[in-house]
Design an enzyme around this catalytic site. Structure first.
Site, PDB file in Angstrom:
ATOM      1  N   GLU A 148       0.824  -1.217   0.000  1.00 56.42           N
ATOM      2  CA  GLU A 148       0.000   0.000   0.000  1.00 56.42           C
ATOM      3  C   GLU A 148       0.859   1.268   0.000  1.00 56.42           C
ATOM      4  O   GLU A 148       0.696   2.137   0.852  1.00 56.42           O
ATOM      5  CB  GLU A 148      -0.929  -0.004   1.222  1.00 56.42           C
ATOM      6  CG  GLU A 148      -1.991  -1.095   1.195  1.00 56.42           C
ATOM      7  CD  GLU A 148      -3.147  -0.773   0.236  1.00 56.42           C
ATOM      8  OE1 GLU A 148      -4.202  -0.343   0.695  1.00 56.42           O
ATOM      9  OE2 GLU A 148      -2.989  -0.956  -0.992  1.00 56.42           O
TER      10      GLU A 148
ATOM     11  N   SER B 249      -6.886  -1.412  -0.447  1.00 52.38           N
ATOM     12  CA  SER B 249      -7.992  -1.385   0.523  1.00 52.38           C
ATOM     13  C   SER B 249      -8.090  -0.008   1.167  1.00 52.38           C
ATOM     14  O   SER B 249      -9.049   0.272   1.865  1.00 52.38           O
ATOM     15  CB  SER B 249      -7.765  -2.433   1.608  1.00 52.38           C
ATOM     16  OG  SER B 249      -6.517  -2.203   2.221  1.00 52.38           O
TER      17      SER B 249
ATOM     18  N   HIS C  96     -11.449  -4.768  -5.273  1.00 53.01           N
ATOM     19  CA  HIS C  96     -10.931  -5.011  -3.926  1.00 53.01           C
ATOM     20  C   HIS C  96     -11.456  -6.330  -3.365  1.00 53.01           C
ATOM     21  O   HIS C  96     -12.628  -6.457  -3.044  1.00 53.01           O
ATOM     22  CB  HIS C  96     -11.320  -3.846  -2.999  1.00 53.01           C
ATOM     23  CG  HIS C  96     -10.882  -4.058  -1.586  1.00 53.01           C
ATOM     24  ND1 HIS C  96     -11.714  -3.854  -0.512  1.00 53.01           N
ATOM     25  CD2 HIS C  96      -9.702  -4.491  -1.080  1.00 53.01           C
ATOM     26  CE1 HIS C  96     -11.051  -4.152   0.599  1.00 53.01           C
ATOM     27  NE2 HIS C  96      -9.843  -4.533   0.280  1.00 53.01           N
TER      28      HIS C  96
ATOM     29  N   ASN D 117      -9.778 -11.090   2.336  1.00 57.26           N
ATOM     30  CA  ASN D 117      -9.118 -12.333   2.754  1.00 57.26           C
ATOM     31  C   ASN D 117     -10.015 -13.151   3.677  1.00 57.26           C
ATOM     32  O   ASN D 117     -10.687 -12.567   4.503  1.00 57.26           O
ATOM     33  CB  ASN D 117      -7.812 -12.001   3.493  1.00 57.26           C
ATOM     34  CG  ASN D 117      -6.719 -11.617   2.514  1.00 57.26           C
ATOM     35  OD1 ASN D 117      -6.610 -12.226   1.456  1.00 57.26           O
ATOM     36  ND2 ASN D 117      -5.936 -10.610   2.848  1.00 57.26           N
TER      37      ASN D 117
ATOM     38  N   GLU E  81     -15.435  -5.557  -3.791  1.00 58.50           N
ATOM     39  CA  GLU E  81     -15.852  -4.166  -3.982  1.00 58.50           C
ATOM     40  C   GLU E  81     -15.248  -3.648  -5.297  1.00 58.50           C
ATOM     41  O   GLU E  81     -14.032  -3.758  -5.508  1.00 58.50           O
ATOM     42  CB  GLU E  81     -15.366  -3.302  -2.814  1.00 58.50           C
ATOM     43  CG  GLU E  81     -16.119  -3.595  -1.520  1.00 58.50           C
ATOM     44  CD  GLU E  81     -15.577  -2.845  -0.305  1.00 58.50           C
ATOM     45  OE1 GLU E  81     -16.385  -2.407   0.527  1.00 58.50           O
ATOM     46  OE2 GLU E  81     -14.341  -2.719  -0.178  1.00 58.50           O
TER      47      GLU E  81
ATOM     48  N   ASN F 215     -14.593  -2.221   4.997  1.00 56.70           N
ATOM     49  CA  ASN F 215     -13.621  -1.866   6.039  1.00 56.70           C
ATOM     50  C   ASN F 215     -14.050  -0.636   6.825  1.00 56.70           C
ATOM     51  O   ASN F 215     -13.737  -0.498   8.007  1.00 56.70           O
ATOM     52  CB  ASN F 215     -12.231  -1.649   5.424  1.00 56.70           C
ATOM     53  CG  ASN F 215     -11.592  -2.966   5.024  1.00 56.70           C
ATOM     54  OD1 ASN F 215     -12.011  -4.026   5.483  1.00 56.70           O
ATOM     55  ND2 ASN F 215     -10.607  -2.926   4.156  1.00 56.70           N
TER      56      ASN F 215
END
Length: 318
Positions: free
Chosen positions: A54, A81, A102, A105, A114, A152
């Site tokens: 990221e 994410s 997206h 896990n 997503e 999230n």
């Protein structure tokens, strides 16, 4: 390089053997999964999904090397994410071609994906990304680019609230048992351990508007206890399972409702700000993305139902 790819190929081989049962089918699936560290397949690909660390600069550098070699109509997708598409697409010749795909896990088990679009994204590209997700037998949930997207963004405040209960002296086992009894597939602290406490901290910080992290989280991170991956977090982990005390204390009155409220509020906020198109999509996304008690119909449906129930109880009491 191959050493980075080898563990993924090994996991794929185990998954194919388990899922496909017939060794010939598993072998054929593995033959179709071609490691390509030099990127020779880029000019042939219809869809390219980036899933590196990221770091915005690293992602952008990768896109710069990919874009000139891609077919004109190929999709470029990121599995980020937490980063916004607006940040990541700076420097692209065709910024509108970048879309978020997206996954969650464990990818093999989680049905929801997503599909993230920017405000000025190309609807045709978003539609193609959703079609691709459908082709791989997943459920596509269109969301706008915003921190945490939908899933999230609603999980973080719920996990933080659970940790604040631990700060108040409630045992992790008690918290998790209350939420499993509510209908969650796994308690929030076991979930935090599974995700990784460092990841939970980063997700929480991004969405907590500067609130201090829960003490129990900060203490564990200071001891480098990161959850399942380090063997210790809220639980000690043995053979991939958390070790829990047998009979945890009874949950304080109203604990489950207190913990679920921030998740419900965050879901409602995501609908009202247009990040997800409507309440039904939000409910479906939270059920399939978090395992939220499916029999409730999802967080917004559940809240509407319980509000009506309170009203009818109050009416009878009068």
């Amino acid at each position: 390089e191959m050493s980075r790819i080898a563990p993924a190929i090994k996991r794929a081989a185990e998954l194919y053997a388990r899922r496909l049962k017939d060794p010939r089918l598993a072998r054929a699936a593995l033959d179709r999964l071609v490691p390509d560290p030099a990127g020779g397949g880029v000019p042939l690909a219809d869809v390219i999904i980036e899933a590196i660390s990221e770091q915005p600069d690293a992602k952008r550098a990768l896109y710069q090397s990919l874009e000139p070699r891609m077919k004109p109509d190929a999709l470029l997708a990121t599995n980020t994410s937490s980063l916004s598409l607006e940040t990541l697409r700076e420097g692209l010749a065709r910024p509108d071609r970048l879309v978020g795909i997206h996954f969650f896990n464990p990818v093999a088990k989680m049905p929801l994906v997503e599909v993230v679009h920017a405000d000025d994204g190309d609807p045709a590209i978003e539609a193609r990304a959703c079609a691709f997700v459908g082709q791989i037998d997943k459920l596509a949930l269109p969301v706008k680019s915003a921190p945490g997207f939908l899933v999230n963004a609603v999980l973080a405040p719920y996990m933080l609230q659970a940790m604040r209960s631990v700060d108040d002296g409630v045992a992790p086992e008690t918290v998790d048992a209350a939420m499993v009894a509510f209908g969650m597939p796994m308690g929030p602290l076991e979930l935090a351990d599974t995700v990784g406490l460092d990841i939970a901290r980063d997700a929480g910080a991004q969405l907590a508007d500067g609130a201090a992290p829960p003490r129990c989280l900060a203490d564990r991170l200071a001891r480098n206890e990161l959850g399942k991956k380090s063997g210790k977090g809220f639980y000690t982990w043995r053979d991939g399972k958390p070790v829990k005390q047998r009979d945890p204390a009874a949950a304080p009155a109203g604990l489950a409702q207190r913990l679920i409220q921030p998740l419900i509020d965050a879901t409602r906020q995501r609908v009202s700000s247009g990040i997800v198109a409507d309440a039904d999509l939000a409910d479906a996304g939270v059920i399939f993305g978090t395992g939220f008690a499916p029999f409730t119909g999802g967080p917004l449906h559940y809240e509407d139902g319980s509000t009506q129930q309170h009203r009818s109880t109050a009416a009878r009491a009068e």
